[in-house]
Design a protein around this motif. Structure first.
Motif, short mmCIF file in Angstrom:
data_model
loop_
_atom_site.label_atom_id
_atom_site.label_comp_id
_atom_site.label_asym_id
_atom_site.label_seq_id
_atom_site.Cartn_x
_atom_site.Cartn_y
_atom_site.Cartn_z
N ASP A 194 0.82 -1.17 -0.12
CA ASP A 194 0.23 0.07 0.01
C ASP A 194 0.89 1.25 0.02
OD1 ASP A 194 -2.41 -1.41 0.40
OD2 ASP A 194 -1.70 -1.94 2.30
N VAL A 221 7.49 2.28 -7.66
CA VAL A 221 6.23 2.12 -7.92
C VAL A 221 5.86 0.63 -8.33
CG1 VAL A 221 5.49 4.52 -8.33
CG2 VAL A 221 6.27 3.02 -10.36
N LEU A 226 4.11 -1.20 -5.68
CA LEU A 226 2.73 -0.86 -5.02
C LEU A 226 1.64 -1.74 -5.94
CD1 LEU A 226 3.17 3.27 -5.07
CD2 LEU A 226 3.25 1.19 -3.04
N GLY A 269 -2.81 2.39 -7.36
CA GLY A 269 -3.37 3.77 -6.57
C GLY A 269 -2.82 3.73 -5.19
N GLY A 270 -1.54 2.93 -5.12
CA GLY A 270 -0.86 2.91 -3.83
C GLY A 270 0.02 4.39 -3.56
N THR A 271 0.58 4.51 -2.45
CA THR A 271 1.14 5.61 -2.03
C THR A 271 2.53 5.60 -2.24
OG1 THR A 271 -0.55 6.51 -0.90
CG2 THR A 271 1.48 7.59 -0.36
N LYS A 317 2.98 8.09 -13.73
CA LYS A 317 3.04 7.40 -12.42
C LYS A 317 2.16 8.19 -11.40
CE LYS A 317 7.68 7.06 -12.75
NZ LYS A 317 7.85 6.79 -14.24
N ASN A 370 -1.32 7.58 -11.45
CA ASN A 370 -1.71 6.30 -11.37
C ASN A 370 -1.25 5.71 -9.78
OD1 ASN A 370 -2.61 4.44 -13.76
ND2 ASN A 370 -1.05 5.84 -14.51
N TYR A 371 -0.73 6.62 -9.07
CA TYR A 371 -0.41 6.33 -7.94
C TYR A 371 -0.42 7.91 -6.92
CZ TYR A 371 1.68 2.27 -9.98
OH TYR A 371 1.80 1.11 -10.57
N ARG A 372 -0.58 7.79 -5.72
CA ARG A 372 -0.45 9.11 -4.88
C ARG A 372 1.19 9.06 -4.81
NH1 ARG A 372 -2.15 10.62 1.29
NH2 ARG A 372 -1.76 12.79 0.91
#
Length: 422
Positions: free
Chosen positions: A280, A306, A309, A312-314, A363, A366-368
């Protein structure tokens, strides 16, 4: 509480690690001193003859080596190389060193001193200039019609020795080897043209699936660079493989491709780290200076990180970036905030910096991504990321939107470690 020190620039930040999986490389113990490793590799070249069978007295020799953004161990291997050349009848006056800047900025005197070590002031050193036609020679075109123009000092030498270090590269597969020549000492146009293979044909669109980290076979960028580099007809390669603390783990010498492939194999064995489930939260340090000297260099750690991950992970990235973005045109590309229009603009006017910017924005969408950096809040927000004052602040920001007890990985050497989900 268990704390792990994560490097950022020339300092470090303590990070709680008790509940996290720490992804670290599996490193061999170096079997000797740096000088001994270099001498052993020179005596046992891979895929080609030793220098003693190549070099003749009276010949001029150019050694190509990397700039300050890529530490290679040059202050260890260059003196041994010069010693070997002197023993073969090549005086200092017939040897020069060309810094493979690619499209990077010129080096300062202090940076030349760091690269050459004890050789500074003894051996002539020159910075490559990708934009000066007077310093470039066109060698011809590749099978795909790509024009190859190379530093004239390199082309004029009787013998060319390419040096550098090997690590993962996010779309050329691996660094080192042929990249010392292209983009290292190539014209800007040649640099751009070889890297354009990162994209699929226009009718398909998007990034080519094999233009990826750790992939050489079928990688169109690698193939374009290698074919262009071979046109220089380099005589010898010396590549190091380094630990995250910049210790020389191994040295590989010999033919351009064969010696490079051997180094790539060790990089994969050391730095591809298996992960059985996606995280996560990933807390990533580039590895400190110079791996976070600018954002373009720091992007490697972002790109690798990333991969650990879930969608949507951080990811929290520690990247000082004292030199800013690393290129004056990089930030301009963020005028495009939609990926489709961004890709269309790149296809019309390709720049390597634009490709890195495009990959960053992809990226970010797609991710935080939370960045601890000297870059400004406006700059970071424009790139689609969030700025945190320090690691503690970044962790508080991350936990606000994560589930309780998030699966967490920490990557202390994000510029070299590649998570592989199994």
């Amino acid at each position: 509480m268990t704390l792990l020190q994560l490097r950022i620039g020339h300092s470090s930040s303590p990070c709680p690690s008790a509940e996290a999986r720490v992804l670290q490389p599996a490193l061999p113990t170096p079997p000797g001193s740096p000088a001994a490793l270099v001498r052993q590799a020179l005596a046992h070249p891979i895929g080609g003859p030793a220098l003693a069978q190549i070099i003749r007295p009276g010949e001029s020799v150019v050694i190509v080596t990397s700039d300050i953004t890529r530490y290679t161990g040059s202050e260890h291997y260059l003196p041994v190389l010069i010693e070997e050349l002197n023993a073969l009848g090549i005086p200092d006056a017939d040897i020069s060193i060309v810094i493979a800047l690619g499209i990077h900025r010129l080096q300062s005197e202090t940076e030349h001193r760091k690269i050459l070590g004890a050789l500074y002031g003894r051996i002539a050193v020159y910075d490559h200039d990708c934009d000066n036609p007077a310093e470039l020679v066109t060698l011809g075109t590749t099978s795909s019609g790509l024009e190859v123009s190379i530093n004239q000092r390199v082309c004029a030498a009787d013998r060319v020795i390419v040096t550098g270090t090997v690590g993962f590269h996010y779309f050329a597969g691996f660094g080192g080897g042929r990249k010392g020549l292209v983009p290292g000492v190539a014209s800007r146009a040649t640099c751009m043209a070889t890297h354009f293979g990162v994209f699929n044909p226009p009718e398909i669109g998007g990034k080519h699936p094999l233009a990826s980290t750790g992939t050489l076979e079928g990688n169109p960028v690698h193939q374009a660079i290698l074919e262009a580099a071979r046109m220089v007809e380099p005589d010898f390669l010396l590549n190091t493989v380094l630990s995250p603390s910049k210790e020389i783990l191994a040295v590989y010498c010999g033919e351009l491709e064969a010696a490079h492939l051997a180094a790539c194999k060790l990089v994969e064995e050391c730095y591809a780290v298996p992960l059985d489930e996606p995280a996560d939260l990933a807390i990533v340090s580039c590895g400190g200076h110079p791996k976070d000297i600018n954002f373009i260099q720091a992007h490697k750690a972002l790109d690798y990180g990333v991969r650990a991950l879930r969608p949507g992970g951080t990811l929290i990235l520690l990247a000082a970036c004292p030199d800013g973005f690393g290129n004056p045109t990089f930030f301009d590309w963020f005028q495009y905030q939609e990926l489709d229009s961004f890709e269309a603009a790149l296809r019309e006017r390709y720049e390597i910096n634009g490709q890195t910017a495009h990959a960053t924005l992809m990226k970010a969408q797609n991710y935080r991504l939370i960045l601890v950096s000297e870059l400004t809040e406006v700059q970071i927000r424009t790139m689609g990321m969030e700025k945190a004052a320090d690691l503690d602040a970044a962790l508080k920001m991350a936990y606000e939107k994560l589930p309780a007890g998030p699966r967490t990985v920490i990557i202390p050497d994000g510029g070299t470690v590649l998570p592989i989900l199994t």
